[in-house]
Design a protein around this motif. Structure first.
Motif, PDB file in Angstrom:
ATOM      1  N   SER A 106       0.755  -0.556  -0.569  1.00 26.59           N
ATOM      2  CA  SER A 106       0.053   0.160   0.388  1.00 26.59           C
ATOM      3  C   SER A 106       0.911   1.001  -0.042  1.00 26.59           C
ATOM      4  CB  SER A 106      -0.679  -0.117   1.378  1.00 26.59           C
ATOM      5  OG  SER A 106      -1.624   1.190   1.217  1.00 26.59           O
ATOM      6  N   ASP A 107       0.686   2.575  -0.691  1.00 26.51           N
ATOM      7  CA  ASP A 107       1.667   3.569  -0.977  1.00 26.51           C
ATOM      8  C   ASP A 107       2.846   3.380  -0.923  1.00 26.51           C
ATOM      9  OD1 ASP A 107      -1.043   4.728  -1.241  1.00 26.51           O
ATOM     10  OD2 ASP A 107      -0.832   5.055   1.292  1.00 26.51           O
ATOM     11  N   GLY A 108       3.465   1.982  -2.051  1.00 29.07           N
ATOM     12  CA  GLY A 108       4.573   1.954  -1.878  1.00 29.07           C
ATOM     13  C   GLY A 108       5.649   1.427  -0.444  1.00 29.07           C
ATOM     14  N   THR A 109       4.836   0.355   0.280  1.00 28.46           N
ATOM     15  CA  THR A 109       4.546  -0.025   1.492  1.00 28.46           C
ATOM     16  C   THR A 109       4.371  -1.628   1.881  1.00 28.46           C
ATOM     17  OG1 THR A 109       5.331   2.726   2.414  1.00 28.46           O
ATOM     18  CG2 THR A 109       5.469   0.412   4.005  1.00 28.46           C
ATOM     19  N   ASN A 167      -4.033  -5.726  -2.615  1.00 33.06           N
ATOM     20  CA  ASN A 167      -2.710  -6.082  -3.269  1.00 33.06           C
ATOM     21  C   ASN A 167      -2.183  -6.537  -2.587  1.00 33.06           C
ATOM     22  OD1 ASN A 167      -0.995  -4.898  -4.562  1.00 33.06           O
ATOM     23  ND2 ASN A 167      -0.645  -3.215  -4.667  1.00 33.06           N
TER      24      ASN A 167
END
Length: 213
Positions: A106-109, A167
């Motif tokens: 989520s949001d690259g993390t 995801n």
């Protein structure tokens, strides 16, 4: 002698008058006790309206596409409830979402989550969440109530238009699962609003249709 005879005739007349008077009194009493009476009635036929029916459809849902969903993929799913009965009805629906535990991006993390909804969606206008979602058996169930009563042959807006798989960054041990929608209806007559009607439904079920996907 003549006076004596005259007295007997007088006595006879007096006796006759007395009898007639008594008879008149008897007739008078009987007449006073007699009354004229009458009655009238009307017959108003009633027909009970107990035809409460609903139908749940998902016009855009593609079952084949749902059988091979990838992480972060969005799939069309648009549950709509139609009033197929003969009376106005308030509508509610339970949406049962599977839960998972694992890592998500989520949001690259990447982060670890527990008992997270496997699918997310955006609720459409007209639907309101009622109460606190219930968690049981690996699922979280949300109750949504439609704000306006639905007339016969009318339909709600879709609860949502699509669902999106989380995801996932790893196998979370779930291969086959489902999103279950259960729709409810209760007559609109007698209720001030949809929330009151839905509370009454919790005490007495009127109609139920279930769709699994």
């Amino acid at each position: 002698m003549e006076n004596v005879k005259g007295s007997k005739k007088g006595m006879k007349r007096a006796g006759t008058a007395a009898v007639c008077g008594a008879l008149a009194c008897a007739l008078g009493v009987g007449t006073a006790a007699a009354y004229l009476t009458g009655s009238v009635s009307t017959n108003n036929p009633f027909r009970l309206s107990t035809d409460l029916k609903i139908e749940l459809t998902e016009p855009s849902f593609a079952a084949d596409e749902a059988k091979a969903v990838k992480p972060a993929q969005t799939v069309a799913k648009d549950p709509i409830i139609t009033n197929t009965g003969s009376m106005d009805a308030y509508i509610a629906a339970d949406v049962k979402i599977p839960l998972f535990t694992g890592d998500v991006l989520s949001d690259g993390t990447v982060s670890s989550v527990k008992d997270q909804e496997l699918f997310t969606y955006a609720v459409n206008d007209g639907w309101t969440l009622k109460g606190t979602p219930k968690v049981e058996g690996g699922f979280k169930t949300y109750r949504y109530v439609y704000s306006s009563p639905i007339a016969p042959s009318g339909k709600t807006s879709s609860i949502f238009d699509s669902v999106t798989l989380a995801n996932l960054t790893q196998d979370v041990g779930i291969t086959d699962t489902s999103i279950d929608i259960t729709a409810y209806a209760i007559q609109a007559e007698g209720f001030a609003n949809s929330l009151d009607a839905n509370s009454a439904y919790d005490l007495q079920a009127q109609a139920k249709v279930t769709v699994g996907a």
